[in-house]
Design a protein around this motif. Structure first.
Motif, mmCIF file in Angstrom:
data_model
loop_
_atom_site.group_PDB
_atom_site.id
_atom_site.type_symbol
_atom_site.label_atom_id
_atom_site.label_comp_id
_atom_site.label_asym_id
_atom_site.label_seq_id
_atom_site.Cartn_x
_atom_site.Cartn_y
_atom_site.Cartn_z
ATOM 1 N N THR A 27 0.834 -1.209 0.000
ATOM 2 C CA THR A 27 0.000 0.000 0.000
ATOM 3 C C THR A 27 0.863 1.252 0.000
ATOM 4 O O THR A 27 0.608 2.195 -0.756
ATOM 5 C CB THR A 27 -0.922 0.005 1.240
ATOM 6 N N ILE A 28 1.889 1.247 0.843
ATOM 7 C CA ILE A 28 2.802 2.400 0.903
ATOM 8 C C ILE A 28 3.447 2.627 -0.465
ATOM 9 O O ILE A 28 3.553 3.754 -0.940
ATOM 10 C CB ILE A 28 3.869 2.167 2.000
ATOM 11 N N GLU A 29 3.795 1.509 -1.096
ATOM 12 C CA GLU A 29 4.431 1.593 -2.416
ATOM 13 C C GLU A 29 3.454 2.148 -3.450
ATOM 14 O O GLU A 29 3.807 3.018 -4.252
ATOM 15 C CB GLU A 29 4.888 0.184 -2.805
ATOM 16 N N MET A 30 2.198 1.655 -3.391
ATOM 17 C CA MET A 30 1.187 2.106 -4.351
ATOM 18 C C MET A 30 0.870 3.585 -4.162
ATOM 19 O O MET A 30 0.569 4.292 -5.126
ATOM 20 C CB MET A 30 -0.094 1.278 -4.189
ATOM 21 N N LEU A 31 0.929 4.063 -2.917
ATOM 22 C CA LEU A 31 0.653 5.465 -2.633
ATOM 23 C C LEU A 31 1.877 6.344 -2.916
ATOM 24 O O LEU A 31 1.811 7.555 -2.743
ATOM 25 C CB LEU A 31 0.215 5.632 -1.167
ATOM 26 N N LYS A 32 2.961 5.698 -3.331
ATOM 27 C CA LYS A 32 4.222 6.387 -3.636
ATOM 28 C C LYS A 32 4.658 7.280 -2.469
ATOM 29 O O LYS A 32 5.026 8.441 -2.642
ATOM 30 C CB LYS A 32 4.082 7.223 -4.916
ATOM 31 N N LEU A 33 4.579 6.741 -1.265
ATOM 32 C CA LEU A 33 4.901 7.530 -0.074
ATOM 33 C C LEU A 33 6.399 7.580 0.201
ATOM 34 O O LEU A 33 6.855 8.413 0.953
ATOM 35 C CB LEU A 33 4.168 6.969 1.149
ATOM 36 N N ASP A 34 7.146 6.673 -0.380
ATOM 37 C CA ASP A 34 8.589 6.590 -0.153
ATOM 38 C C ASP A 34 8.896 6.676 1.349
ATOM 39 O O ASP A 34 9.643 7.534 1.803
ATOM 40 C CB ASP A 34 9.314 7.703 -0.918
ATOM 41 N N ASP A 35 8.259 5.813 2.106
ATOM 42 C CA ASP A 35 8.437 5.806 3.554
ATOM 43 C C ASP A 35 8.496 4.357 4.007
ATOM 44 O O ASP A 35 8.343 3.447 3.197
ATOM 45 C CB ASP A 35 7.264 6.540 4.215
ATOM 46 N N GLU A 36 8.716 4.159 5.288
ATOM 47 C CA GLU A 36 8.723 2.787 5.782
ATOM 48 C C GLU A 36 7.869 2.649 7.035
ATOM 49 O O GLU A 36 7.514 3.654 7.669
ATOM 50 C CB GLU A 36 10.156 2.309 6.022
ATOM 51 N N ILE A 37 7.549 1.403 7.367
ATOM 52 C CA ILE A 37 6.724 1.138 8.548
ATOM 53 C C ILE A 37 7.602 1.215 9.781
ATOM 54 O O ILE A 37 8.638 0.557 9.832
ATOM 55 C CB ILE A 37 6.111 -0.276 8.469
ATOM 56 N N GLU A 38 7.183 2.021 10.760
ATOM 57 C CA GLU A 38 7.909 1.973 12.023
ATOM 58 C C GLU A 38 7.322 0.849 12.875
ATOM 59 O O GLU A 38 8.033 -0.033 13.328
ATOM 60 C CB GLU A 38 7.845 3.300 12.762
ATOM 61 N N ASP A 39 6.025 0.906 13.085
ATOM 62 C CA ASP A 39 5.377 -0.244 13.712
ATOM 63 C C ASP A 39 3.903 -0.298 13.324
ATOM 64 O O ASP A 39 3.361 0.649 12.776
ATOM 65 C CB ASP A 39 5.579 -0.290 15.239
ATOM 66 N N ILE A 40 3.297 -1.444 13.570
ATOM 67 C CA ILE A 40 1.868 -1.647 13.295
ATOM 68 C C ILE A 40 1.234 -2.111 14.595
ATOM 69 O O ILE A 40 1.759 -3.016 15.251
ATOM 70 C CB ILE A 40 1.659 -2.725 12.202
ATOM 71 N N LEU A 41 0.120 -1.473 14.968
ATOM 72 C CA LEU A 41 -0.608 -1.873 16.174
ATOM 73 C C LEU A 41 -1.942 -2.472 15.763
ATOM 74 O O LEU A 41 -2.687 -1.869 14.990
ATOM 75 C CB LEU A 41 -0.844 -0.661 17.078
ATOM 76 N N ILE A 42 -2.213 -3.659 16.268
ATOM 77 C CA ILE A 42 -3.514 -4.286 16.033
ATOM 78 C C ILE A 42 -4.168 -4.456 17.402
ATOM 79 O O ILE A 42 -3.576 -5.064 18.300
ATOM 80 C CB ILE A 42 -3.351 -5.638 15.313
ATOM 81 N N THR A 43 -5.351 -3.890 17.559
ATOM 82 C CA THR A 43 -6.040 -3.949 18.846
ATOM 83 C C THR A 43 -7.162 -4.972 18.769
ATOM 84 O O THR A 43 -8.069 -4.837 17.953
ATOM 85 C CB THR A 43 -6.619 -2.569 19.202
ATOM 86 N N LEU A 44 -7.076 -5.980 19.617
ATOM 87 C CA LEU A 44 -8.153 -6.966 19.724
ATOM 88 C C LEU A 44 -8.967 -6.647 20.971
ATOM 89 O O LEU A 44 -8.652 -5.708 21.702
ATOM 90 C CB LEU A 44 -7.570 -8.378 19.841
ATOM 91 N N GLY A 45 -9.982 -7.454 21.238
ATOM 92 C CA GLY A 45 -10.778 -7.257 22.433
ATOM 93 C C GLY A 45 -9.957 -7.370 23.702
ATOM 94 O O GLY A 45 -10.108 -6.584 24.636
ATOM 95 N N SER A 46 -9.054 -8.349 23.728
ATOM 96 C CA SER A 46 -8.312 -8.595 24.968
ATOM 97 C C SER A 46 -6.791 -8.500 24.800
ATOM 98 O O SER A 46 -6.064 -8.706 25.758
ATOM 99 C CB SER A 46 -8.676 -9.977 25.506
ATOM 100 N N GLN A 47 -6.339 -8.237 23.593
ATOM 101 C CA GLN A 47 -4.879 -8.211 23.363
ATOM 102 C C GLN A 47 -4.481 -7.059 22.449
ATOM 103 O O GLN A 47 -5.279 -6.577 21.655
ATOM 104 C CB GLN A 47 -4.420 -9.510 22.676
ATOM 105 N N TYR A 48 -3.222 -6.674 22.579
ATOM 106 C CA TYR A 48 -2.596 -5.810 21.587
ATOM 107 C C TYR A 48 -1.573 -6.657 20.841
ATOM 108 O O TYR A 48 -0.848 -7.442 21.460
ATOM 109 C CB TYR A 48 -1.836 -4.655 22.242
ATOM 110 N N HIS A 49 -1.511 -6.507 19.533
ATOM 111 C CA HIS A 49 -0.458 -7.150 18.749
ATOM 112 C C HIS A 49 0.400 -6.052 18.139
ATOM 113 O O HIS A 49 -0.114 -5.177 17.448
ATOM 114 C CB HIS A 49 -1.046 -8.027 17.646
#
Lengths: 161, 123
Positions: B59-81
């Motif tokens: 997605t970042i590549e398609m948006l031509k953002l020329d950036d990188e992922i620092e981190d990704i947070l996924i929030t579940l009901g009882s956990q963070y990933h």
């Protein structure tokens, strides 16, 4: 692992003695009683589940093609033969190291993968994929597919040789 | 690989940590795992989250953002990933994966500690 003894060994035979003819089970290839539609559904499901899979080949350990769903120009007969070759190498490694039966073998090249999974004593599943495939996911899904294929092949009446 | 084991052990010492893994997102294979429970197979989590990382990179590549992922947070009901791609040269193509309990963890602290672990990880 008594089947080690069935393998041809590199020992000189005593003069004048011929080994007994080897008795192999009839090939699964070309057997009209196989449940081909159900097998086809399993192969398609695997291809849909994992992006980057070009197709699957179900082949016998004898190197003969049973069925396939390849979508690229690769020759399914060649791949069935290659799968049996990879199985043969894996089986020898298993015997020599006492590691049991063959399960899986993967070749990774510059632009893709070929993975071969044991289905049953008689059949192999070969999967062709692009370089960008998620191999870990393939290794999670393919053994389950192989187990279901084994059930489908199990109990099929052998073709008359 | 002493360094890897130390990093995973440190990740598991983060408050509320449930499991941690170092994953190669070019193949989805794990280089190391720590923790996890009977129900949570970290190798399955690694293979699945590889697709998450790949999708975001694409997605970042398609948006031509020329950036990188620092981190990704996924929030579940009882956990963070937490997913943290390694930024140094030796860690190219790898990400750290951390599962923490939502009720026992301090998210800001967990994220900060995971960054420190990532920076100290030399393979």
């Amino acid at each position: 692992m008594s089947r080690v003894d069935d393998l041809p060994r590199r020992t000189p035979a005593a003069a004048g003695t011929l080994p007994p003819a080897r008795r192999l089970p009839p090939s699964l290839a070309g057997n009209p009683t196989l449940p081909y539609p159900a097998i086809g559904r399993e192969l398609s499901a695997l291809r849909l589940q994992i992006p980057g899979v070009h197709g699957c080949v179900l082949g016998g350990v004898d190197g003969l093609l049973i069925t396939h769903n390849l979508q690229n120009e690769a020759n399914p007969d060649d791949l069935a033969a290659l799968a049996a070759t990879m199985f043969g190498l894996g089986r020898q490694v298993g015997f020599r190291l006492g590691q049991g039966d063959f399960q899986q073998s993967t070749v990774r090249n510059e632009n893709g993968y070929l993975s071969v999974y044991a289905v049953s004593r008689q059949a192999l599943l070969a999967v062709v994929g692009t370089d960008s495939i998620n191999v870990a996911r393939l290794h999670l899904h393919a053994p389950d597919t192989a187990a279901r294929l084994a059930d489908l092949l199990d109990g099929v009446t052998p073709a008359t040789p | 690989m002493g360094n890897l084991d130390v990093a995973l052990k440190n990740a598991m010492s983060i408050d509320g940590a449930i499991g941690a893994a170092l994953v190669d997102y070019t193949s989805g294979m794990t280089l190391g795992v720590a923790g996890g429970t009977g129900e949570i197979d970290l190798t399955v989590a690694a293979a699945g989250n590889t697709d998450v990382v790949r999708a975001k990179l694409r997605t970042i590549e398609m948006l031509k953002l020329d950036d990188e992922i620092e981190d990704i947070l996924i929030t579940l009901g009882s956990q963070y990933h937490l997913i943290r791609p390694l930024s140094n040269r030796t860690g190219k193509g790898l990400f750290l994966y951390l599962m923490v309990s939502k009720s026992r963890a301090n998210l800001a602290m967990a994220r900060h500690q995971l960054r420190a672990i990532e920076e100290s990880l030399e393979l």
